[in-house]
Design an enzyme around this catalytic site. Structure first.
Site, short mmCIF file in Angstrom:
data_model
loop_
_atom_site.label_atom_id
_atom_site.label_comp_id
_atom_site.label_asym_id
_atom_site.label_seq_id
_atom_site.Cartn_x
_atom_site.Cartn_y
_atom_site.Cartn_z
N ASN A 193 15.47 58.02 38.78
CA ASN A 193 16.42 57.70 38.46
C ASN A 193 17.13 59.19 38.20
O ASN A 193 16.97 59.61 37.47
CB ASN A 193 15.81 56.83 37.31
N CYS A 207 24.35 56.60 32.18
CA CYS A 207 24.09 56.72 34.15
C CYS A 207 25.37 55.58 34.43
O CYS A 207 25.03 55.42 35.98
CB CYS A 207 23.10 55.72 34.04
N HIS A 227 22.56 50.86 40.64
CA HIS A 227 21.78 51.59 39.83
C HIS A 227 20.64 52.06 40.32
O HIS A 227 19.37 50.85 40.18
CB HIS A 227 22.12 52.08 38.30
N1 ACO Z 1 1.30 56.29 33.10
C1 ACO Z 1 0.91 55.27 33.47
N2 ACO Z 1 0.80 54.92 31.70
C2 ACO Z 1 1.96 54.69 31.85
C3 ACO Z 1 3.02 55.17 31.44
C4 ACO Z 1 3.21 56.46 32.73
N3 ACO Z 1 4.34 57.39 33.20
N4 ACO Z 1 4.11 55.07 31.14
C5 ACO Z 1 3.77 54.53 30.28
N5 ACO Z 1 2.58 53.71 30.07
C6 ACO Z 1 1.19 53.05 29.85
C7 ACO Z 1 2.18 52.60 28.36
O1 ACO Z 1 2.07 53.66 27.56
C8 ACO Z 1 1.47 51.50 27.42
O2 ACO Z 1 0.36 51.34 28.03
P1 ACO Z 1 -0.28 50.13 26.52
O3 ACO Z 1 0.01 48.99 27.50
O4 ACO Z 1 -1.31 51.04 26.51
O5 ACO Z 1 0.47 50.66 24.79
C9 ACO Z 1 1.46 50.23 29.25
O6 ACO Z 1 1.75 52.15 30.04
C10 ACO Z 1 2.63 49.66 29.66
O7 ACO Z 1 4.43 50.36 28.53
P2 ACO Z 1 5.58 49.71 29.06
O8 ACO Z 1 6.34 50.90 28.39
O9 ACO Z 1 5.35 48.33 28.42
O10 ACO Z 1 5.95 49.42 30.15
P3 ACO Z 1 6.76 48.84 31.59
O11 ACO Z 1 6.26 48.50 32.66
O12 ACO Z 1 7.78 48.36 30.39
O13 ACO Z 1 7.79 50.14 32.16
C11 ACO Z 1 9.01 51.90 32.58
C12 ACO Z 1 8.24 51.15 31.81
C13 ACO Z 1 9.16 51.93 34.03
C14 ACO Z 1 9.63 52.54 31.07
C15 ACO Z 1 10.29 50.56 32.07
O14 ACO Z 1 10.60 49.52 30.76
C16 ACO Z 1 11.55 49.99 32.69
O15 ACO Z 1 11.91 51.23 33.90
N6 ACO Z 1 12.66 50.39 31.48
C17 ACO Z 1 14.13 50.22 32.20
C18 ACO Z 1 14.61 52.19 32.39
C19 ACO Z 1 15.88 52.15 32.37
O16 ACO Z 1 16.49 51.10 33.40
N7 ACO Z 1 16.57 53.30 32.08
C20 ACO Z 1 17.98 53.34 32.80
C21 ACO Z 1 18.62 53.91 31.36
S1 ACO Z 1 18.17 56.16 31.35
C22 ACO Z 1 20.24 56.22 31.02
O17 ACO Z 1 20.44 55.82 30.69
C23 ACO Z 1 19.35 57.63 30.22
#
Ligand code: ACO
Length: 317
Positions: free
Chosen positions: A274, A110, A244
């Protein structure tokens, strides 16, 4: 030092996939995606590749810069989702626009567009380059596991491009890499060699979302502070931030920690998701097209992602 941005362009494929569309594929909801990520819809390719997006974006950038393909001396593209290793995305652009200059791809996930921009700056500083096209182009839908709700709701497809030329507008930059597969990994196709006995991983993007989130907030904050200081400026001097577009909550945190008002951030994640290396490039084009950026404005750009990597720069428009 070194460059100024002469023109920009971008392209996203026509098909829009909404959060409601995704509820038919995985157990998710529009509410969860909007609240936790900030994406409402994303553009997804039906029959075009990252190279096709790059060609459209580059042509638009050339038009915006008011120069012809013969005046282009270098093309650098960043992508992790190209459909071919050779020709490269940059090579495909070179052929399509009718340029005859060197063209090559780089990959820093990214952060790729800012790594490519910094590379173009180095070439320009060496001399002999009139204009370079720098591109970020991704068909992330190709490397997403569409059964994994933690990643498939985040990403989108598209490309952005900028034409850069010698000038005095690149005030400071910083590139960071910490090579490891622990937080983010995107394995490529493992091949069919009858001799290879190593592990063949699925060619999809995997990430530890929470670790990526923490890395993203701290890098976006630290990198922008560092390049601002290096440019001899204060954070209050920044007129626009082009971040980003990975998660709206990351942008919110960065805005609060840097004490830079959210209104100064270019935000389009709700429409595109993204788009990895294309993300900053598309946002930069939107800022340019909006007419909000004037010659002399201070623009901070910041990206992070797989690698792990991060990059930031300060430019004077
Ligand atoms: N819909 C509903 N529930 C979901 C989803 C979804 N799409 N995805 C995850 N959940 C659930 C999980 O299973 C979990 O459930 P549980 O508590 O029963 O286990 C709950 O939601 C919380 O999951 P987390 O992973 O803790 O969710 P979080 O709030 O951290 O959000 C996310 C996840 C969106 C991925 C976030 O962590 C994020 O944006 N991280 C940064 C990603 C990023 O910046 N990527 C860029 C680099 S990628 C690259 O370079 C290719």
């Amino acid at each position: 030092m070194a460059i100024k941005i002469l023109g920009t362009g971008s392209y996203v494929p026509e098909k829009i996939v909404t959060n409601d569309d995704l509820t038919k594929l995985v157990d998710t909801s529009d509410e969860w995606i909007v609240q936790r990520v900030g994406v409402k819809e994303r553009h997804i390719s039906v029959n075009e590749t990252a190279a096709d997006f790059a060609i459209y974006a580059a042509k638009e950038a050339l038009e915006s810069a008011g120069i012809s393909a013969e005046e282009v001396d270098l093309i650098i593209a960043a992508s992790v989702s190209a459909d071919s290793v050779s020709p490269t995305v940059a090579g495909s652009v070179q052929a399509a626009i009718g340029a005859s200059c060197p063209a090559f791809d780089i990959n820093s996930a990214c952060s790729g567009f800012l790594f490519a921009l910094d590379t173009a700056v180095s070439y320009i500083m060496r001399g002999g380059i009139r204009n370079a096209i720098v591109i970020g182009a991704e068909r992330m839908s190709k490397i997403i596991d569409w059964t994994d709700r933690s990643t498939c709701v985040i990403f989108g497809d598209g490309a952005g491009a900028a034409v850069v030329t010698p000038g005095d507008g690149y005030l400071a930059s910083k590139l960071f890499t910490s090579g490891s597969n622990e937080v983010i990994e995107i394995p490529s196709y493992g091949g069919d060699s009858p001799f290879f006995e190593g592990e063949k991983k699925k060619p999809y993007a995997f990430m530890d979302g929470q670790e990526t989130f923490k890395f993203a907030v701290s890098k976006m904050t630290d990198d922008v502070k560092l390049v601002t200081e290096e440019a001899g400026l204060r954070l209050e001097d920044i007129d626009h931030v082009v971040p980003h577009q990975a998660n709206i909550r990351i942008i919110d945190f960065a805005s609060k920690r840097l004490k830079i008002p959210k209104e100064k951030f270019v935000v389009n994640i709700e429409r595109y998701g993204n788009t990895s290396a294309a993300s900053v490039a598309i946002a930069l084009d939107e800022l340019n097209k909006s007419g909000r950026v004037k010659r002399g404005d201070i623009v901070a750009m910041s990206a992070f992602g797989g690698g792990l990597s991060s990059a930031a720069c300060i430019i004077k428009w």
